[in-house]
Write a protein that holds these residues in place. Structure first.
Motif, PDB file in Angstrom:
ATOM      1  N   GLY A 232      -2.464  15.039  -6.172  1.00  0.00           N
ATOM      2  CA  GLY A 232      -1.054  15.033  -6.549  1.00  0.00           C
ATOM      3  C   GLY A 232      -0.143  15.627  -5.487  1.00  0.00           C
ATOM      4  N   GLN A 233      -0.723  16.323  -4.493  1.00  0.00           N
ATOM      5  CA  GLN A 233       0.108  16.852  -3.411  1.00  0.00           C
ATOM      6  C   GLN A 233       0.673  15.689  -2.607  1.00  0.00           C
ATOM      7  N   ARG A 234       1.978  15.750  -2.294  1.00  0.00           N
ATOM      8  CA  ARG A 234       2.633  14.642  -1.567  1.00  0.00           C
ATOM      9  C   ARG A 234       2.919  15.051  -0.138  1.00  0.00           C
TER      10      ARG A 234
ATOM     11  N   ALA B 142       1.709  11.772 -11.956  1.00  0.00           N
ATOM     12  CA  ALA B 142       0.340  12.170 -11.612  1.00  0.00           C
ATOM     13  C   ALA B 142      -0.392  12.658 -12.857  1.00  0.00           C
ATOM     14  N   TYR B 143       0.339  13.412 -13.715  1.00  0.00           N
ATOM     15  CA  TYR B 143      -0.261  13.885 -14.965  1.00  0.00           C
ATOM     16  C   TYR B 143      -0.696  12.709 -15.841  1.00  0.00           C
TER      17      TYR B 143
ATOM     18  N   LEU C 278      -0.959  20.476 -12.949  1.00  0.00           N
ATOM     19  CA  LEU C 278       0.010  19.578 -12.333  1.00  0.00           C
ATOM     20  C   LEU C 278       1.453  19.992 -12.544  1.00  0.00           C
TER      21      LEU C 278
ATOM     22  N   TYR D 294     -11.165  12.691  -4.356  1.00  0.00           N
ATOM     23  CA  TYR D 294     -10.904  12.054  -5.646  1.00  0.00           C
ATOM     24  C   TYR D 294     -11.873  10.894  -5.891  1.00  0.00           C
TER      25      TYR D 294
ATOM     26  N   LYS E 224       5.294  14.509 -10.548  1.00  0.00           N
ATOM     27  CA  LYS E 224       4.303  15.349 -11.219  1.00  0.00           C
ATOM     28  C   LYS E 224       3.931  14.765 -12.574  1.00  0.00           C
TER      29      LYS E 224
ATOM     30  N   THR F 274      -7.642  15.769  -9.193  1.00  0.00           N
ATOM     31  CA  THR F 274      -6.366  15.098  -9.452  1.00  0.00           C
ATOM     32  C   THR F 274      -5.206  15.940  -8.920  1.00  0.00           C
ATOM     33  N   ALA F 275      -5.296  17.267  -9.090  1.00  0.00           N
ATOM     34  CA  ALA F 275      -4.234  18.149  -8.598  1.00  0.00           C
ATOM     35  C   ALA F 275      -4.141  18.077  -7.075  1.00  0.00           C
TER      36      ALA F 275
END
Lengths: 208, 208, 208, 208
Positions: free
Chosen positions: C102-104, C51-52, C29, C114, C48, C98-99
């Motif tokens: 985490g993309q927006r 999200a982490y 992340l 997910y 980030k 999760t990664a």
């Protein structure tokens, strides 16, 4: 009993190596950048997920076998320690050889590497069982001799099966992969469904 | 006895660091992209596999030595904890210095780095044995004094051997590498073949 | 009792996989190169970090649930071992999914991946509880039946909640993310604040 | 006592996260490609080795503090578990924030990030001690109240020291770094040299 002669720390080291190898499979097989996250690209990446799952289950099989062996081993000595380190040396290579095998279509070299890796993992694993049970060297003296014999045979058959798979790759790599998958499925099915009956009823000397 | 004064968590931390360092060796020495998976390219990559195996065995030796020392240590204090963290600080560098050494042909700088790393790992390891056994500080009072003396000498010789290897690199790096390999092979052979007799017969005070 | 039938090494393996998955989250992340270290760029990277933190807490929840289940399990068999390996197979995928999430802005594919990952983690986890408590197969015979029933229901609701979230993504991905966050916050709050009272007062059969 | 209420698996998870964070420091701070292995380039890379050693010792300090706290904690509950997961969430960030700090010259943003990370690690760590010892909630009832008070004060001072360091960065980042180094050196020196006397003589209620 001296701590040195126990097997606790062998178990911790082995569990650590397996935990890392299992987690590295994701990094090796499904790099984050390899998909943009759209439904279509994720579905298109299914061979990677399949390769990941297979690699994980194979690591799971070897972990379960190691745990099962050390469930009977009561003491350790330097020869057991070094067989175990040799075992780990080849376990740590599994994510690498699985990733090579995951390239499509798999080349003969990839199949030979993978099969050889599996043989190289199986030999010290079986070696630990043979060594520990020989003359009840490191196991309880009342361990059921039928259990000892049965597993000795099983541990001799595993590398043999992989050797046949490596040989088959010179006919067709698809045949090799089929045999490898069959062996994994067969092991998991038989251990989950049959072993409870087998060990519970007449093979295990120790209690539940 | 307070949990704080035991050595359980020192062992878990150490086993974790070794498990990761062992698995990182693959990533450092044999990156997935480094071979296309054909038989020829895999066979051509044998020096990488050799460097990997050597690095793994060296980590195995230090792990086995740590486990062996802590098989006799009964209590811990802050000085032992910090000697142990210093030990881990240099253990975690081994995959790095092994990877540098794996570059062909190895430069003098690589040999000096590798040898210094080994000395830096050996000193706190031996330091723990000297400290713990001094006045039976952290070991059982009836630990055989011959075992204590024998290992103290061994732990003083290891860094000396690596220092000689570092010195030899100014004559020839091949000589240094030869000495390093010899020391590893000699340790594994002697510990697996001789120590069972030695410890079992007249040096160990604790049971089997 | 044979070591093989204990659960010690299952715990060590699971803790290892969680420890690595938690630490890999940072690498996935927040790659080191992703920020130049100026205050402004660090503050700009807050999504980030968020999200982490979310990913870490979700891993924390599953770890706490596993630990809680195995606090009641007294024995193991092969079926439990394989449910556990299936559980780990999907836990090791969490940093990856999760990664992707985490993309927006998060795509529908990312939310489906997910949510499916969470369902795939929840099913074998709940399966272990159902299997172990069925006929007191692997738990103490005097385990409070209300605790068993209560948790069985909870373990059936978790995958249901994630399935609803996956379905909602076809309306709005923001709704799905809202539901996922709500579930995590609700679990942590209720377990930390309510469970001490609930278990302590009338549900737990075992002591404090 | 139920396994669920013990602290064994908390220790395994924490040791795993620390082992990985310690080993990741090498990857973050000294990437293999960063040096060609010549003596000159290795000596020129000394600031990286220094940053690595500092980062490792800081992780070592927090690990030793956690181990020391849990040497006195006898039971666990959900609040302790979640304080512990919060602690790990920030421990896993240390390799990242140390790598940012390792960039030369360190920017104010890097110092603020690093100091904030340290504060965020210290708070749940101290929180565990305060929570566990309040009303002897999770510790032995006869734990020396002077030891409890002394450590409560110490755990309140640590985040304060880092907050001062963060504040100093607005005067000079060099001052902040100096204070951080001083705190680390002071802790290691005092714990190794003084604590043995202090705890051994009049503060510890538990035996050796």
């Amino acid at each position: 009993v001296s701590v040195e002669s126990g097997t606790g720390r062998i178990g911790t080291l082995v569990d650590g190596v397996f935990a890392i190898a299992m987690t590295l499979l994701v990094l090796e097989l499904i790099p984050s950048g390899s998909t943009e996250g759209s439904l279509a690209s994720l579905i298109g990446a299914w061979p990677k997920f399949y390769a990941y799952a297979m690699g994980f289950l194979v690591l799971g099989i070897f972990w379960a076998l190691h745990r099962s062996i050390f469930g009977h081993i009561r003491r350790s000595d330097e020869i057991l320690v070094w067989l175990n380190i040799l075992f780990l040396l080849f376990v740590a290579l599994i994510p690498f050889s699985t990733a090579i095998l995951g390239q499509r279509p798999p080349s003969r070299g990839a199949v030979v590497l993978y099969g050889s890796n599996m043989i190289a993992v199986s030999l010290p694993l079986g070696g630990m069982w043979w060594y520990a049970t020989g003359g009840s060297r490191l196991v309880a003296p009342d361990l059921d001799p039928r259990l000892v014999r049965h597993r000795r045979m099983a541990f001799a058959l595993v590398p043999l099966g992989f050797a046949v798979g490596v040989g088959l790759s010179f006919v067709s790599t698809a045949l090799s992969l089929g045999l490898f998958s069959l062996m994994a499925v067969f092991y998991i099915a038989s251990s989950a469904l049959l072993r409870r009956y087998r060990d519970g009823e007449h093979l295990t000397g120790s209690g539940p």
